[in-house]
Scaffold this active site. Structure first.
Site, mmCIF file in Angstrom:
data_model
loop_
_atom_site.group_PDB
_atom_site.id
_atom_site.type_symbol
_atom_site.label_atom_id
_atom_site.label_comp_id
_atom_site.label_asym_id
_atom_site.label_seq_id
_atom_site.Cartn_x
_atom_site.Cartn_y
_atom_site.Cartn_z
ATOM 1 C CB SER A 182 20.247 35.734 27.077
ATOM 2 O OG SER A 182 20.904 35.484 28.293
ATOM 3 C CG HIS A 210 16.484 35.069 25.057
ATOM 4 N ND1 HIS A 210 16.041 36.375 25.143
ATOM 5 C CD2 HIS A 210 17.010 34.781 26.269
ATOM 6 C CE1 HIS A 210 16.303 36.852 26.345
ATOM 7 N NE2 HIS A 210 16.883 35.906 27.048
ATOM 8 C CE LYS A 241 13.675 35.851 28.458
ATOM 9 N NZ LYS A 241 14.012 34.587 29.107
HETATM 10 C C1 PLP Z 1 14.041 33.904 30.376
HETATM 11 C C2 PLP Z 1 14.538 32.525 30.334
HETATM 12 C C3 PLP Z 1 14.037 31.537 31.178
HETATM 13 C C4 PLP Z 1 13.062 31.842 32.291
HETATM 14 O O1 PLP Z 1 11.776 32.053 31.805
HETATM 15 P P1 PLP Z 1 10.605 32.385 32.846
HETATM 16 O O2 PLP Z 1 9.373 31.907 32.157
HETATM 17 O O3 PLP Z 1 10.635 33.855 33.067
HETATM 18 O O4 PLP Z 1 10.892 31.610 34.081
HETATM 19 C C5 PLP Z 1 14.493 30.239 31.024
HETATM 20 N N1 PLP Z 1 15.411 29.932 30.082
HETATM 21 C C6 PLP Z 1 15.932 30.870 29.267
HETATM 22 C C7 PLP Z 1 16.940 30.467 28.239
HETATM 23 C C8 PLP Z 1 15.515 32.183 29.362
HETATM 24 O O5 PLP Z 1 16.040 33.105 28.564
#
Ligand code: PLP
Length: 391
Positions: A182, A210, A241
């Site tokens: 990210s 992502h 997301k």
């Molecule tokens: C955003 C993210 C998470 C966390 O996701 P949540 O559902 O908000 O806990 C886990 N792994 C990656 C790679 C992320 O980008």
């Protein structure tokens, strides 16, 4: 005791301040969207994971409103005690179909999904081989397992191979990687990872938080984009997301893995069900993703347009094909000054510097959404130009 602890904590807080790593939060008083209101002022938003613009989508909002009359607000129980609503099972089935996996289990978040999987699947005799830049939740999840730990340099296949050789005597080997890293927007080299997994007999797990919803022809993520859907054994991902942006996570995997997680995963067994409204919203989000070719095309166009305009304006970007686009600066001070200038010009974006990214690699990370208009993107590029000139 309390006074002593208080002064220790104040000292720790002031060290955070001194190191320049204090995190403050924007106070948003509108919906999450390409445009939002912060402290009463309008901003164009370039730092959300709202890739498809579903966070404030009218169809999701209507479906969720209806669901409240039908399914209520909360479930007030974990699933193995009080039961599972049919919609939770439906969402799990839909996610399995969408991701071409045998089965899916929902978690309160992807953080919890990653917190659960390693402890359940990997024991003392086993080896986890993890990319050094994997998400914090993977790092913490691995800590909770008693398995042997191996770490390879970010996307470095020679190092991965060396670690696989070192882990040769383990009972099980599991390679785990983010689908997209990210901070850079770089993709994991999944075909190469899968080939090494074949060579050294390892399972492959990809956290596609992502990517799910918008990478790949149908939005099934990096495995689809890179043609290794059949080889990936375990997918984790978030509903927080692109898939509506509320909350919730999942593991989609071979059936036996999911069955065992339902029996033994602690964040699943001992934490509340995903709220019905979020489940309904996520089902609607998956429906929109299924007919989301236009949204995905728009997102791609927006990312390409931003890249093109920024490069013509003379900025240095990390190359890539992801809507995360890091704009690089020569120093942490410069990045911070430009981010401040962007803020003054109504652009909501964040600068990242050491220790979040390596020293000398300070950047402003821009995230595009299908919801951005051409004018939004033009305004952003103009703001970069002006902020840089006046830094
Ligand atoms: C955003 C993210 C998470 C966390 O996701 P949540 O559902 O908000 O806990 C886990 N792994 C990656 C790679 C992320 O980008």
């Amino acid at each position: 005791m309390l006074n002593e602890v208080r002064s220790q904590l104040l000292e720790e807080l002031s060290e955070i301040d001194k190191a320049g790593t204090h995190k403050s939060e924007a106070k948003i008083t509108s919906m999450q969207g390409a445009h939002l209101t912060i402290d009463g002022k309008p901003f164009i938003n370039f730092c959300a994971n709202n890739y498809l613009g579903l966070s404030n989508h009218s169809e999701i909002i209507s479906a969720v409103k209806e669901s409240l009359d039908d399914r209520g607000y909360g479930l007030s129980s974990v699933r193995f005690i009080c039961g599972t609503q049919d919609i939770h099972l439906e969402l799990e089935t839909r996610l399995s179909q969408f991701l071409s996996q045998e089965a899916t289990i929902l978690f309160p978040s992807c953080f919890d999904a990653n917190g659960a999987i390693f402890d359940v699947l990997m024991k003392e005799q086993d080896a986890i081989i993890s990319d050094e830049l994997n998400h914090a939740s993977i790092i913490d999840g691995i800590r909770l397992s008693k398995a042997q730990r191996y770490r390879y340099k970010n996307r470095d296949m020679a190092d991965l191979e060396a670690q696989l050789i070192a882990a040769k005597s383990a009972r099980r080997r599991l390679i785990v990687t983010d689908g997209v890293f990210s901070m850079d927007g770089y993709l994991a080299p999944l075909p190469e990872i899968c080939a090494l997994a074949d060579k050294y007999d390892a399972l492959v797990m990809v956290d596609d938080s992502h990517a799910v919803g918008f990478m790949g022809a149908t939005g099934a993520g990096t495995a689809e984009l890179l043609g290794v859907t059949d080889r990936v054994d375990i997918l984790s991902g978030t509903l927080g997301k692109a898939l509506g942006g509320a909350s919730g996570g999942y593991i989609s995997a071979r059936k036996e893995i999911v069955d065992l997680l339902r029996q033994k995963a602690r964040p699943y067994l001992f934490s509340n069900s995903v709220p019905p409204s979020v489940v309904i919203g996520s089902l609607k989000a998956l429906e929109l993703v299924a007919k989301g070719d236009e949204l995905r095309a728009k997102l791609k166009q927006n990312a390409a347009l931003f890249r093109e305009l920024m490069e013509s304006a003379g900025f240095t970007l990390l190359t890539g094909q992801h809507p995360i686009i890091p704009v690089m600066f020569s120093s942490e001070i410069e990045a911070a000054a430009v981010a401040k200038g962007l803020h003054e010009r109504g652009i909501h974006a964040v600068a990242f510097s050491y220790p979040v990214v390596p020293l000398g690699k300070a950047r402003i990370r821009i995230q595009l959404s299908a919801q951005h208009s051409k004018s939004d993107i033009n305004q952003c590029v103009q703001a970069f130009t002006d902020a840089y000139a006046n830094r």
